[in-house]
Each structure stands twice: as structure tokens, then as C-alpha cells.
Design a protein around this motif. Structure first.
Motif, PDB file in Angstrom:
ATOM      1  N   GLU A 122       0.820  -1.209   0.000  1.00 51.90           N
ATOM      2  CA  GLU A 122       0.000   0.000   0.000  1.00 51.90           C
ATOM      3  C   GLU A 122       0.856   1.262   0.000  1.00 51.90           C
ATOM      4  N   VAL A 123       1.931   1.254   0.754  1.00 49.88           N
ATOM      5  CA  VAL A 123       2.817   2.429   0.806  1.00 49.88           C
ATOM      6  C   VAL A 123       3.396   2.717  -0.566  1.00 49.88           C
ATOM      7  N   VAL A 124       3.919   1.692  -1.235  1.00 51.09           N
ATOM      8  CA  VAL A 124       4.511   1.883  -2.560  1.00 51.09           C
ATOM      9  C   VAL A 124       3.428   2.223  -3.575  1.00 51.09           C
ATOM     10  N   GLY A 125       2.291   1.544  -3.491  1.00 49.95           N
ATOM     11  CA  GLY A 125       1.192   1.808  -4.417  1.00 49.95           C
ATOM     12  C   GLY A 125       0.684   3.235  -4.333  1.00 49.95           C
ATOM     13  N   HIS A 126       0.565   3.753  -3.122  1.00 49.39           N
ATOM     14  CA  HIS A 126       0.099   5.133  -2.950  1.00 49.39           C
ATOM     15  C   HIS A 126       1.143   6.129  -3.446  1.00 49.39           C
ATOM     16  N   ALA A 127       2.409   5.789  -3.297  1.00 46.39           N
ATOM     17  CA  ALA A 127       3.457   6.670  -3.825  1.00 46.39           C
ATOM     18  C   ALA A 127       3.387   6.709  -5.352  1.00 46.39           C
ATOM     19  N   LEU A 128       3.141   5.565  -5.981  1.00 44.75           N
ATOM     20  CA  LEU A 128       2.984   5.517  -7.433  1.00 44.75           C
ATOM     21  C   LEU A 128       1.748   6.292  -7.870  1.00 44.75           C
ATOM     22  N   LEU A 129       0.708   6.217  -7.058  1.00 45.43           N
ATOM     23  CA  LEU A 129      -0.546   6.888  -7.368  1.00 45.43           C
ATOM     24  C   LEU A 129      -0.387   8.401  -7.442  1.00 45.43           C
ATOM     25  N   ASP A 130       0.670   8.925  -6.833  1.00 48.95           N
ATOM     26  CA  ASP A 130       0.904  10.370  -6.834  1.00 48.95           C
ATOM     27  C   ASP A 130       1.321  10.899  -8.196  1.00 48.95           C
ATOM     28  N   ASN A 131       1.599   9.992  -9.152  1.00 48.74           N
ATOM     29  CA  ASN A 131       2.000  10.445 -10.482  1.00 48.74           C
ATOM     30  C   ASN A 131       0.837  10.328 -11.460  1.00 48.74           C
ATOM     31  N   PRO A 132       0.254  11.475 -11.872  1.00 50.69           N
ATOM     32  CA  PRO A 132      -0.910  11.446 -12.776  1.00 50.69           C
ATOM     33  C   PRO A 132      -0.612  10.781 -14.118  1.00 50.69           C
ATOM     34  N   ALA A 133       0.610  10.934 -14.628  1.00 53.80           N
ATOM     35  CA  ALA A 133       0.936  10.348 -15.936  1.00 53.80           C
ATOM     36  C   ALA A 133       0.862   8.828 -15.879  1.00 53.80           C
ATOM     37  N   LEU A 134       1.313   8.237 -14.781  1.00 51.01           N
ATOM     38  CA  LEU A 134       1.251   6.789 -14.632  1.00 51.01           C
ATOM     39  C   LEU A 134      -0.197   6.328 -14.539  1.00 51.01           C
ATOM     40  N   VAL A 135      -1.009   7.025 -13.764  1.00 51.95           N
ATOM     41  CA  VAL A 135      -2.420   6.666 -13.631  1.00 51.95           C
ATOM     42  C   VAL A 135      -3.130   6.792 -14.980  1.00 51.95           C
ATOM     43  N   ALA A 136      -2.820   7.845 -15.723  1.00 53.84           N
ATOM     44  CA  ALA A 136      -3.434   8.039 -17.041  1.00 53.84           C
ATOM     45  C   ALA A 136      -3.067   6.896 -17.986  1.00 53.84           C
ATOM     46  N   HIS A 137      -1.817   6.448 -17.919  1.00 52.55           N
ATOM     47  CA  HIS A 137      -1.384   5.340 -18.781  1.00 52.55           C
ATOM     48  C   HIS A 137      -2.122   4.055 -18.416  1.00 52.55           C
ATOM     49  N   LEU A 138      -2.234   3.769 -17.135  1.00 48.57           N
ATOM     50  CA  LEU A 138      -2.935   2.558 -16.705  1.00 48.57           C
ATOM     51  C   LEU A 138      -4.416   2.635 -17.075  1.00 48.57           C
ATOM     52  N   HIS A 139      -4.984   3.832 -17.007  1.00 48.63           N
ATOM     53  CA  HIS A 139      -6.368   4.015 -17.422  1.00 48.63           C
ATOM     54  C   HIS A 139      -6.520   3.725 -18.917  1.00 48.63           C
ATOM     55  N   ALA A 140      -5.568   4.197 -19.715  1.00 54.18           N
ATOM     56  CA  ALA A 140      -5.603   3.944 -21.160  1.00 54.18           C
ATOM     57  C   ALA A 140      -5.519   2.446 -21.447  1.00 54.18           C
TER      58      ALA A 140
END
Length: 323
Positions: free
Chosen positions: A86-104
């Protein structure tokens, strides 16, 4: 037949309408990632579909586990506590570009499943891929086989809601490694190990050998041999169709994937026209993706040049990414 006295007003009116639709789509696209980040962090599945949020959370957790596996070293993976992930996942979640890519990627998988159910289009071995594997051209045959293997692996990963680190674009792999380095930096021993891990991952990574990289190489090779710039999605399959559209329209792959959503019909139509498809061919592709959508007849008044210009004015158009 179009009244020759009226035409000058028709293209302007069509263009104005398309720009308005594109702007509305931009607003929706711009708010999607912040909302998704909040829902993933809170575990709320009330606004976006349960599947979308679950897939994003699954891929983020999988990337987090891979980073933790690399940090602790040893062969294979190990069980990490929910708190660590969860700690690492939430840190990754802080990057909008990564979230946008996973959404795509989530949208790509949903579209892949829809076309498989509706058109019987194989998720990995599309008619185009099958034909290229049987091609007498040794290079095309090898590239098609490599892409097919990568696509099969991607489909398996999507069914598990996971994503291998090696499949991230280079800029987003940098994000993941920076996240690991930052979190490990609180302890000298872990910080040293994170530096070694980062070096190892970078040495073994080759963006050209990601699934997207293989798709780009395959479509580039096909284009060099006189293939269609944008083959029909029912023939090429979703990933090669998206790659061809990205190449032909000068947009990023993830932007093209976002345009396949039902809320982005204007962007999809403009992208198809900007890619050089005639109005009739563009309509056929829209119907393949959205059977309920019929473009207005006056859409033919928007030619390739004007469609590209309208897209270029959109704030949601991303710089094309080339492996």
C-alpha cells in the motif's frame, strides 16, 4: 446534393461544433485522472465502473510488488505485507501520468473484450497478425510472431489485473524507479540496494521490446512495404489499429486510446480523418467501435488538414511517444 450557394457556412458550422465537442471531451478527460486517483486511494467504486477502478488498483499493486521484490532481492517473488504494498502503491498513485497510462490500458482491454464478443475478433491473433505470420517476408514474419507473443502475454496480464515493469514506457519506468529510490532513501542500506536495483533494471530494459515497441516496429515495417496507413480495426485488432492511428495522426498512443471511449466520439472522428481516412471509411471505423453512433453527413466537409488543425488546438493532445 449540396446547395452550391450555401457551402461556405457548412464547414465553419461543423468545425465550430466539433471544437465544442472536443473541448467538452477535454474537460472530461482532464477530470478523469484526479477522480480516479481519489477513488483508488479511498477504495471507492461509486463513480467509475467497478472494473476500471479495480484494474487500476490491481496494476498499481502489481507494480508495487515487483519493485519490492527487486528491492529485497533473491529468486522469484515473495509475499509482502499489505502495508508495504500500500505504501509503494500510494506513492505511485501520486503520479498522474502513470495513472493516465494505466487508465488507457484499461480502456484498451475493455475495447478488446467488446470486439471479441461482438465481432469474434481474437484478442491476440487478429486477421492481420495471422496473415503477417504467414508472410513470405522474413522480417515481417518475425516481427509479427514477436508481437503476437507479446500480445498474448499482455492479455494474460490483463486478466490477472497486472502489468510487468518491463512493459512500462521509458518515462513511466523512470517514475517507478524514482518512487522506489525515494522510498528506500530513508534507510542507508535500502538506499544502496535501490541504486543497484535501478541499475540492473535499466540494463535489462529495452523499450523497443515492449509490446507497444513491437507494435510500432511491425506497423512501420508494414508501411514501408506499402501497407495501409490505418487498417480496419476488425482486421488489425485493437493494439495495431491504435498504433496505426497514433502514427498517422501524430498523437500519443494513450491519447488515441482515450479517444475510443464513447465520451470522445468527436476526437475519434477527427483522429480518423486526420489520419487520412475518407469520411466513409472513418464512419465505418466509428461504427466498429460504437455501433450506435452515426456521424452527420456534413462531417465529410472536415478534410484531413482541417481535422489535424482542430486536434492540434486541443489541450488534451499529447506529444507522440515513440519506442
Amino acid at each position: 446534393m449540396i446547395d452550391q450557394a450555401a457551402p461556405p457556412a457548412i464547414p465553419d458550422r461543423v468545425e465550430t461544433t466539433l471544437r465544442e465537442e472536443l473541448a467538452r471531451g477535454d474537460v472530461m478527460a482532464g477530470t478523469a485522472v484526479p477522480i480516479l486517483r481519489q477513488l483508488i486511494a479511498a477504495g471507492d467504486l461509486s463513480i467509475f465502473s467497478e472494473e476500471v477502478v479495480a484494474r487500476l488498483r490491481g496494476m498499481l499493486a502489481d507494480i508495487a510488488r515487483q519493485l519490492l521484490d527487486a528491492l529485497v532481492g533473491g529468486q522469484g517473488s515473495r509475499a509482502h505485507s499489505a502495508g508495504e504494498v500500500e505504501v509503494v502503491g500510494h506513492a505511485l498513485l501520486d503520479n498522474p501520468a502513470l495513472v493516465a497510462h494505466l487508465h488507457a490500458l484499461t480502456l484498451e482491454w475493455q475495447l478488446t473484450e467488446r470486439l471479441q464478443a461482438r465481432l469474434g475478433l481474437d484478442a491476440a491473433a487478429s486477421p492481420l497478425v495471422q496473415g503477417l505470420i504467414a508472410s513470405p517476408d522474413e522480417r515481417l514474419r518475425a516481427d509479427a510472431a514477436a508481437f503476437l507473443a507479446a500480445q498474448v502475454r499482455w492479455c494474460q496480464s490483463q486478466r490477472r489485473m497486472s502489468l510487468p515493469l518491463r512493459e512500462l514506457p521509458a518515462d513511466l519506468l523512470n517514475v517507478a524507479l524514482y518512487t522506489l529510490r525515494t522510498l528506500a532513501g530513508v534507510e542507508p542500506v535500502l538506499a544502496e540496494r535501490a541504486t543497484v536495483v535501478e541499475s540492473e533494471i535499466r540494463r535489462s530494459y529495452d523499450e523497443a521490446n515492449t509490446r507497444a515497441g513491437m507494435a510500432a516496429r511491425l506497423m512501420a515495417g508494414l508501411a514501408e512495404r506499402g501497407g495501409l496507413d490505418v487498417p480496419a480495426v476488425a482486421h488489425s485488432g485493437v493494439p495495431l489499429f491504435v498504433e496505426a492511428l497514433a502514427r498517422a495522426s501524430g498523437q500519443a498512443r494513450d491519447t488515441v486510446l482515450m479517444s475510443t471511449h464513447r465520451s470522445q466520439i468527436a476526437r475519434l472522428a477527427l483522429t480518423l480523418r486526420a489520419s487520412g481516412l475518407a469520411a466513409e471509411a472513418a464512419q465505418a471505423q466509428v461504427l466498429s467501435l460504437h455501433p450506435e453512433t452515426v456521424l452527420p453527413d456534413v462531417f465529410a466537409a472536415i478534410d484531413e488538414t482541417r481535422a489535424a488543425a482542430i486536434l492540434a488546438s486541443s489541450r488534451a493532445v499529447l506529444r507522440p511517444h515513440r519506442p
